[in-house]
Design a protein around this motif. Structure first.
Motif, PDB file in Angstrom:
ATOM      1  N   LEU A  22       0.815  -1.215   0.000  1.00  0.00           N
ATOM      2  CA  LEU A  22       0.000   0.000   0.000  1.00  0.00           C
ATOM      3  C   LEU A  22       0.850   1.266   0.000  1.00  0.00           C
ATOM      4  O   LEU A  22       0.424   2.304  -0.499  1.00  0.00           O
ATOM      5  CB  LEU A  22      -0.942   0.013   1.211  1.00  0.00           C
ATOM      6  N   ASN A 112      -3.841   3.156  -1.659  1.00  0.00           N
ATOM      7  CA  ASN A 112      -5.246   2.975  -1.318  1.00  0.00           C
ATOM      8  C   ASN A 112      -5.884   4.295  -0.881  1.00  0.00           C
ATOM      9  O   ASN A 112      -6.960   4.671  -1.351  1.00  0.00           O
ATOM     10  CB  ASN A 112      -5.378   1.913  -0.219  1.00  0.00           C
ATOM     11  N   GLU A 113      -5.226   5.017   0.015  1.00  0.00           N
ATOM     12  CA  GLU A 113      -5.763   6.294   0.495  1.00  0.00           C
ATOM     13  C   GLU A 113      -5.871   7.312  -0.638  1.00  0.00           C
ATOM     14  O   GLU A 113      -6.855   8.036  -0.748  1.00  0.00           O
ATOM     15  CB  GLU A 113      -4.894   6.847   1.623  1.00  0.00           C
ATOM     16  N   LYS A 116      -8.827   6.462  -2.917  1.00  0.00           N
ATOM     17  CA  LYS A 116     -10.103   6.838  -2.297  1.00  0.00           C
ATOM     18  C   LYS A 116     -10.308   8.347  -2.352  1.00  0.00           C
ATOM     19  O   LYS A 116     -11.396   8.823  -2.658  1.00  0.00           O
ATOM     20  CB  LYS A 116     -10.143   6.365  -0.846  1.00  0.00           C
TER      21      LYS A 116
END
Length: 164
Positions: A22, A112-113, A116
Motif C-alpha cells: 500500500l 489505497n488512500e 479513495k
C-alpha cells in the motif's frame, strides 16, 4: 508452532507485506518543484534485436531507431504527484482531462488512500521506472503528447501559491 511463535511471525510478515504494498518506498531523487517549466523529449528507442509479428515478418530491425508515437496513439495525461502532499493531491483532483485518459502516478504515499481521495485508480512509480523514462526530477508533473505527435511534453508545476 506449538508455542505460537510461528503464527506470530507469519502475522507480522503479512502485515509488513500489506504495508509495503500500500505504501511502497518513495521514488528517490524527486523534488517538489520551485519553478514551473516545460520540456519535451523524444521517446524513441533503438531496437536491440529484430522484432517480428506472429507470422514472422520483421517490422523493426536490430539497430533501427523507432518512435512509438509513430505507430501507437498516446491518449494519456500522466500526472506524477506525492500522495502525502495535500496541495498536490488537491491540484491533481482538479485536473480535467477531457477526452484523454488520466493516469495518476504516485512517487510517494499510500496507494489505497490516494485512490479513495481521488475517486479513481492510482498507480505507483516503483523502481523509478516512469520518472526515469520521462526524465522527471520534480513534481507535480504532467506528461502528454506534444504538438506534432512525435515528442512527449512534460509540464512541471510550482504549486507554492496554491491552497490545498
Amino acid at each position: 508452532e506449538q508455542s505460537g511463535e510461528l503464527g506470530k511471525l507469519q502475522g507480522e510478515t503479512k502485515k509488513r507485506v500489506i504495508a509495503s504494498t500500500l505504501r511502497p518506498k518513495p521514488t528517490p531523487n524527486i523534488r517538489t518543484a520551485t519553478k514551473s517549466h516545460t520540456f519535451t523529449f523524444d521517446p524513441s528507442i533503438v531496437v536491440e534485436n529484430d522484432i517480428a509479428d506472429h507470422k514472422g515478418r520483421v517490422f523493426a530491425h536490430k539497430g533501427q531507431r523507432v518512435n512509438p508515437a509513430d505507430n501507437f496513439p498516446f491518449p494519456y495525461e500522466i500526472f506524477f504527484v506525492d500522495g502525502d502532499n495535500a496541495r498536490q493531491m488537491a491540484w491533481v483532483k482538479k485536473q480535467n482531462t477531457g477526452v484523454k485518459r488520466k493516469i495518476v502516478m504516485l512517487v510517494n504515499g499510500n496507494i489505497n488512500e490516494a485512490g479513495k481521495e481521488l475517486g479513481e485508480a492510482v498507480y505507483f512509480d516503483q523502481n523509478s521506472a516512469f520518472t526515469k523514462r520521462f526524465h522527471i526530477e520534480e513534481i507535480p508533473a504532467r506528461v502528454t503528447l506534444a504538438t506534432g505527435g512525435r515528442l512527449l511534453r512534460v509540464d512541471v508545476y510550482d504549486l507554492r501559491g496554491e491552497t490545498p
